[in-house]
Design an enzyme around this catalytic site. Structure first.
Site, PDB file in Angstrom:
ATOM      1  N   SER A 156       0.659   4.871   5.225  1.00  0.00           N
ATOM      2  CA  SER A 156       0.178   3.985   4.168  1.00  0.00           C
ATOM      3  C   SER A 156      -1.106   3.314   4.619  1.00  0.00           C
ATOM      4  CB  SER A 156       1.226   2.905   3.861  1.00  0.00           C
ATOM      5  OG  SER A 156       0.698   1.908   3.011  1.00  0.00           O
ATOM      6  N   TYR A 171       7.056  -3.791   6.537  1.00  0.00           N
ATOM      7  CA  TYR A 171       6.556  -2.521   6.019  1.00  0.00           C
ATOM      8  C   TYR A 171       5.241  -2.150   6.699  1.00  0.00           C
ATOM      9  CZ  TYR A 171       4.769   0.978   2.739  1.00  0.00           C
ATOM     10  OH  TYR A 171       4.255   2.124   2.190  1.00  0.00           O
ATOM     11  N   LYS A 175       4.605   1.224   9.111  1.00  0.00           N
ATOM     12  CA  LYS A 175       3.643   2.274   8.790  1.00  0.00           C
ATOM     13  C   LYS A 175       2.554   2.394   9.860  1.00  0.00           C
ATOM     14  CE  LYS A 175       5.525   3.867   5.074  1.00  0.00           C
ATOM     15  NZ  LYS A 175       6.081   5.233   5.046  1.00  0.00           N
TER      16      LYS A 175
END
Length: 263
Positions: A156, A171, A175
């Site tokens: 991402s 998150y 990533k």
């Protein structure tokens, strides 16, 4: 051994995946669904690995019919090492080999960092990082025996920047770790497979429906392209990294974000 070198072919043939076998985790919805379709459109037989989808079997049948390839669905929790390894091995047993592994399963959450519980933090890491590694590890064991393969992680843009206004430290961290994991594995596994990652920006999937309208308006203001991407706009990049067209590319992270990370 050295990194596999394909013969020189017409450029359109380099992208051809006919006869290849691909596995896609999270392959029944969102980005994973479009990746599965793209690989099938390029000629690959595809194994969709899902965990909670109720339509995976139907989706697999539709993709197979539309592209005249074999597509099957397999249920597995990527966060369980034994379970995902068993699923990968079943794919090899059913299809006879494995050429491409798209490590795509992922979840997100928007929680202020000071409020994370152990369970909330671990859920993100269990799927996004640990599950990504377990999937790649299982595929690599097959590729090591075969002598070649391609692993593609879905990372991402959050690996490279801090998104606002949402709070998603877990998150972002997961990533960022996935991008560096891909780079690390690309060196360690250079003899028998290529390992790359793709870092999408804001993509129009069901997950965006859970965010406030004002967040989406803020994001659009920050994207030079002034729009978000549809998932199908990513499938060409996955086919590229899966194919001989990227035969000398390993350890790379392709950022596909409409310019979001540039200003």
């Amino acid at each position: 051994m050295v990194l596999y070198k394909p013969e020189n072919k017409h450029v359109t043939k380099l992208f051809d995946l006919s006869g290849k076998v691909a596995v896609v985790t999270g392959g029944a919805r969102g980005i994973g669904l479009e990746v599965s379709k793209g690989l099938a459109e390029a000629g690959a037989n595809v194994a969709l690995i899902y965990n909670s989808s109720t339509t995976a079997e139907q989706t697999a049948a539709e993709i197979a019919k539309e592209n005249n390839v074999t597509v099957c669905a397999y249920k597995a929790n990527v966060a369980n090492q034994q379970e995902i390894e068993a699923a990968i091995n079943k794919v090899v047993q059913d299809f006879g080999k494995l050429d491409i592994a798209v490590v795509n399963s992922g979840v997100t959450s928007n929680i202020p960092a000071e409020n994370y519980t152990v369970e909330q933090w671990r859920k993100i890491m269990d799927i996004n990082l640990d599950g990504a590694f377990y999937t790649a590890q299982a595929a690599a064991k097959v590729f090591k025996t075969q002598g070649r393969g391609s692993i593609i992680f879905t990372a991402s843009v959050s690996a490279n920047l801090v998104n606002v206004p949402q709070t998603q430290a877990a998150y972002n961290t997961s990533k960022a770790a996935v991008v560096h994991l891909a780079k690390s594995l690309s060196v360690e596994w250079i003899d028998f497979c290529r390992v790359n990652s793709i870092s999408p920006g804001y993509i129009v999937t069901d997950i965006l429906d859970h965010h406030p309208k004002e967040w989406r308006e803020k994001w659009l203001e920050m994207i030079p392209a002034r729009r978000m991407a549809d998932p199908y706009e990513l499938k060409g990049a996955y086919v590229f990294l899966a194919s001989d067209a990227s035969s000398y590319m390993t350890g790379a992270d392709l950022i596909i974000d409409g310019g979001y990370t540039l200003p």
